[in-house]
Design a protein around this motif. Structure first.
Motif, PDB file in Angstrom:
ATOM      1  N   GLU A  46      11.753 -12.912  -8.466  1.00  0.00           N
ATOM      2  CA  GLU A  46      10.966 -13.389  -7.937  1.00  0.00           C
ATOM      3  C   GLU A  46      10.082 -13.314  -7.139  1.00  0.00           C
ATOM      4  OE1 GLU A  46      14.647 -12.964  -4.447  1.00  0.00           O
ATOM      5  OE2 GLU A  46      15.106 -11.138  -6.310  1.00  0.00           O
ATOM      6  N   ASN A  47       9.397 -14.036  -6.409  1.00  0.00           N
ATOM      7  CA  ASN A  47       7.695 -13.626  -6.091  1.00  0.00           C
ATOM      8  C   ASN A  47       8.137 -12.910  -4.573  1.00  0.00           C
ATOM      9  OD1 ASN A  47       5.809 -14.853  -8.196  1.00  0.00           O
ATOM     10  ND2 ASN A  47       7.141 -16.564  -7.626  1.00  0.00           N
ATOM     11  N   ILE A  48       7.619 -12.184  -4.067  1.00  0.00           N
ATOM     12  CA  ILE A  48       7.746 -11.381  -2.840  1.00  0.00           C
ATOM     13  C   ILE A  48       6.251 -10.617  -2.407  1.00  0.00           C
ATOM     14  CG2 ILE A  48       8.083  -8.960  -2.747  1.00  0.00           C
ATOM     15  CD1 ILE A  48      10.275  -9.088  -4.822  1.00  0.00           C
ATOM     16  N   ALA A  49       6.390 -11.128  -1.267  1.00  0.00           N
ATOM     17  CA  ALA A  49       5.546 -10.308  -0.440  1.00  0.00           C
ATOM     18  C   ALA A  49       5.339  -9.436   0.167  1.00  0.00           C
ATOM     19  CB  ALA A  49       4.897 -11.533   0.651  1.00  0.00           C
ATOM     20  N   LEU A  50       4.752  -8.207   0.380  1.00  0.00           N
ATOM     21  CA  LEU A  50       4.510  -6.522   1.247  1.00  0.00           C
ATOM     22  C   LEU A  50       3.642  -6.988   2.274  1.00  0.00           C
ATOM     23  CD1 LEU A  50       5.533  -4.303   1.091  1.00  0.00           C
ATOM     24  CD2 LEU A  50       4.139  -3.395  -0.334  1.00  0.00           C
ATOM     25  N   VAL A  51       4.477  -6.521   3.535  1.00  0.00           N
ATOM     26  CA  VAL A  51       3.320  -7.113   4.032  1.00  0.00           C
ATOM     27  C   VAL A  51       3.349  -5.443   5.110  1.00  0.00           C
ATOM     28  CG1 VAL A  51       3.108  -9.015   4.698  1.00  0.00           C
ATOM     29  CG2 VAL A  51       5.254  -7.871   5.922  1.00  0.00           C
ATOM     30  N   THR A  52       2.423  -5.215   6.720  1.00  0.00           N
ATOM     31  CA  THR A  52       3.153  -4.252   6.953  1.00  0.00           C
ATOM     32  C   THR A  52       2.581  -4.779   8.352  1.00  0.00           C
ATOM     33  OG1 THR A  52       0.653  -3.978   7.322  1.00  0.00           O
ATOM     34  CG2 THR A  52       2.412  -2.529   5.310  1.00  0.00           C
ATOM     35  N   ASP A  53       3.050  -3.893   9.907  1.00  0.00           N
ATOM     36  CA  ASP A  53       3.262  -4.324  10.909  1.00  0.00           C
ATOM     37  C   ASP A  53       1.684  -4.356  10.973  1.00  0.00           C
ATOM     38  OD1 ASP A  53       5.186  -3.463  10.764  1.00  0.00           O
ATOM     39  OD2 ASP A  53       5.143  -1.334  12.461  1.00  0.00           O
ATOM     40  N   ALA A  54       0.295  -4.664  10.318  1.00  0.00           N
ATOM     41  CA  ALA A  54      -0.918  -4.322  11.047  1.00  0.00           C
ATOM     42  C   ALA A  54      -2.333  -4.012   9.937  1.00  0.00           C
ATOM     43  CB  ALA A  54      -1.728  -4.646  12.520  1.00  0.00           C
ATOM     44  N   GLY A  55      -2.710  -5.151   9.228  1.00  0.00           N
ATOM     45  CA  GLY A  55      -3.573  -4.577   8.580  1.00  0.00           C
ATOM     46  C   GLY A  55      -3.105  -4.512   6.982  1.00  0.00           C
ATOM     47  N   THR A  56      -3.978  -4.188   6.101  1.00  0.00           N
ATOM     48  CA  THR A  56      -3.873  -4.199   5.024  1.00  0.00           C
ATOM     49  C   THR A  56      -3.046  -3.011   4.356  1.00  0.00           C
ATOM     50  OG1 THR A  56      -6.126  -5.018   4.582  1.00  0.00           O
ATOM     51  CG2 THR A  56      -5.315  -4.380   2.636  1.00  0.00           C
ATOM     52  N   PRO A  57      -1.642  -3.580   3.264  1.00  0.00           N
ATOM     53  CA  PRO A  57      -0.681  -2.504   2.884  1.00  0.00           C
ATOM     54  C   PRO A  57      -1.595  -1.510   2.312  1.00  0.00           C
ATOM     55  CG  PRO A  57       0.269  -4.646   2.974  1.00  0.00           C
ATOM     56  CD  PRO A  57      -1.043  -5.079   3.305  1.00  0.00           C
ATOM     57  N   GLY A  58      -0.663  -0.336   2.131  1.00  0.00           N
ATOM     58  CA  GLY A  58      -1.659   0.760   1.615  1.00  0.00           C
ATOM     59  C   GLY A  58      -2.633   1.474   2.215  1.00  0.00           C
ATOM     60  N   ILE A  59      -3.533   1.443   3.542  1.00  0.00           N
ATOM     61  CA  ILE A  59      -3.701   1.836   4.014  1.00  0.00           C
ATOM     62  C   ILE A  59      -3.587   2.566   5.321  1.00  0.00           C
ATOM     63  CG2 ILE A  59      -6.421   1.727   5.536  1.00  0.00           C
ATOM     64  CD1 ILE A  59      -6.477   1.272   2.613  1.00  0.00           C
ATOM     65  N   SER A  60      -3.180   3.942   5.002  1.00  0.00           N
ATOM     66  CA  SER A  60      -2.422   4.402   6.122  1.00  0.00           C
ATOM     67  C   SER A  60      -0.829   3.872   6.602  1.00  0.00           C
ATOM     68  CB  SER A  60      -3.150   4.354   7.234  1.00  0.00           C
ATOM     69  OG  SER A  60      -4.045   6.253   7.330  1.00  0.00           O
ATOM     70  N   ASP A  61      -0.973   3.090   5.418  1.00  0.00           N
ATOM     71  CA  ASP A  61       0.155   2.175   6.224  1.00  0.00           C
ATOM     72  C   ASP A  61       1.335   2.036   4.159  1.00  0.00           C
ATOM     73  OD1 ASP A  61       0.928   1.110   8.587  1.00  0.00           O
ATOM     74  OD2 ASP A  61      -1.096  -0.182   8.199  1.00  0.00           O
ATOM     75  N   PRO A  62       2.892   1.667   4.199  1.00  0.00           N
ATOM     76  CA  PRO A  62       3.402   1.748   3.271  1.00  0.00           C
ATOM     77  C   PRO A  62       2.275   0.200   2.013  1.00  0.00           C
ATOM     78  CG  PRO A  62       4.426   1.723   4.735  1.00  0.00           C
ATOM     79  CD  PRO A  62       3.303   1.822   5.682  1.00  0.00           C
TER      80      PRO A  62
END
Length: 279
Positions: free
Chosen positions: A75-91
């Motif tokens: 499976e190809n999976i996209a990881l997104v956060t509420d806003a901005g780039t994942p991993g920058i003060s976000d999961p």
């Protein structure tokens, strides 16, 4: 081969999503979202129909294993956060670490990040900067952070919520002094606001209105003038002999100490040498 995609999303203005991000979101089999309700609004806006699963800071460890297994199964999976780039003060960081450890292919897409937008808006030095995310709430951790950054000359960048921004400004003033700062609010949104001034001025300004939206604080680093003034303060109460001994105690040779004292005080080395004969 299937892979994981870390996909940045707009920090406010939906027009800031990239064409590549949209292509990936349309192509993947699954979207792992920090807040499925928030991500559903984004997907609906661009008429993208995808299965959403929750992936946030409270379930990162367990869900990371699940996502790894899904990628292994094709499976190809996209990881997104509420806003901005994942991993920058976000999961996102834990997922990246697990992918590296387990040999899972992943791809990081460039895109919106609030702190870089705020840095350029600030008008402060962009040649070197230090991003520290959210300031800790616990006193011990917060004091350790403030002690670590108080002498840094880089531009300092923090995230803050509207509920704590005034208190945080007061803490920064007490710990770092009344430096120049840019307080950036609601970046890229309809009510975007950039307030530049001293920390004191920002405290007065935001005390007089109810802060709303997400904040980025961009603070000037310690200046060369402040550093020089502190150096002078360290020795101005010392005699020349005490000043020499201070450097010797720090591991310098007597000759080196004389040279450094002469430089500090702006006098010839021969003058300092006269005070060193008994040391």
């Amino acid at each position: 081969m299937a892979k994981l995609y870390l996909v940045p999303t707009p920090i406010g203005n939906l027009g800031d999503i990239t064409l590549r991000a949209l292509e990936v979101l349309k192509m993947v089999d699954l979207v792992a979202a920090e807040d499925t309700r928030q991500s559903l609004k984004l997907l609906n806006h661009f008429e993208i129909k995808k299965t959403l699963i929750s992936y946030h800071m409270h379930n990162e460890q367990g869900k990371s294993e699940d996502l790894i297994a899904r990628v292994r199964n094709g499976e190809n999976i996209a990881l997104v956060t509420d806003a901005g780039t994942p991993g920058i003060s976000d999961p996102g960081t834990i997922m990246v670490q697990k992918c590296i450890t387990e040999g899972i292919e992943f791809e990081v897409l460039p895109g919106a990040t609030a702190f870089t937008t705020a840095l350029v808006y600030s008008g402060l030095d962009t040649s070197k900067f230090l991003f520290r995310g959210f300031i800790p709430r616990e006193n011990k951790e917060r004091n350790e952070l403030l002690d670590d950054i108080k002498d840094r000359t880089e531009t300092l960048i923090f995230y803050e919520s509207p509920y704590r921004v005034v208190d945080t400004l007061k803490i920064l003033k007490d710990s770092l002094g009344n430096r120049s700062i840019a307080v950036c609010r609601e970046l890229t949104k309809l009510h975007e606001e950039i307030y530049r001034g001293s920390i004191d001025e920002c405290i007065v300004y935001f005390n007089e209105k109810v802060p709303r939206g997400e904040f980025v604080l961009v603070l000037s680093g310690k200046t060369k003038k402040e550093i020089e003034q502190e150096k002078i303060s360290e020795w101005e109460s010392l005699s020349i002999e005490e000043h020499i001994v201070k450097f010797i105690d720090e591991g310098f040779t007597k000759k080196e100490a004389i040279k450094k004292v002469a430089k500090d005080r702006g006098v010839p080395k021969s003058e300092i040498y006269k005070h060193s004969t008994e040391i």
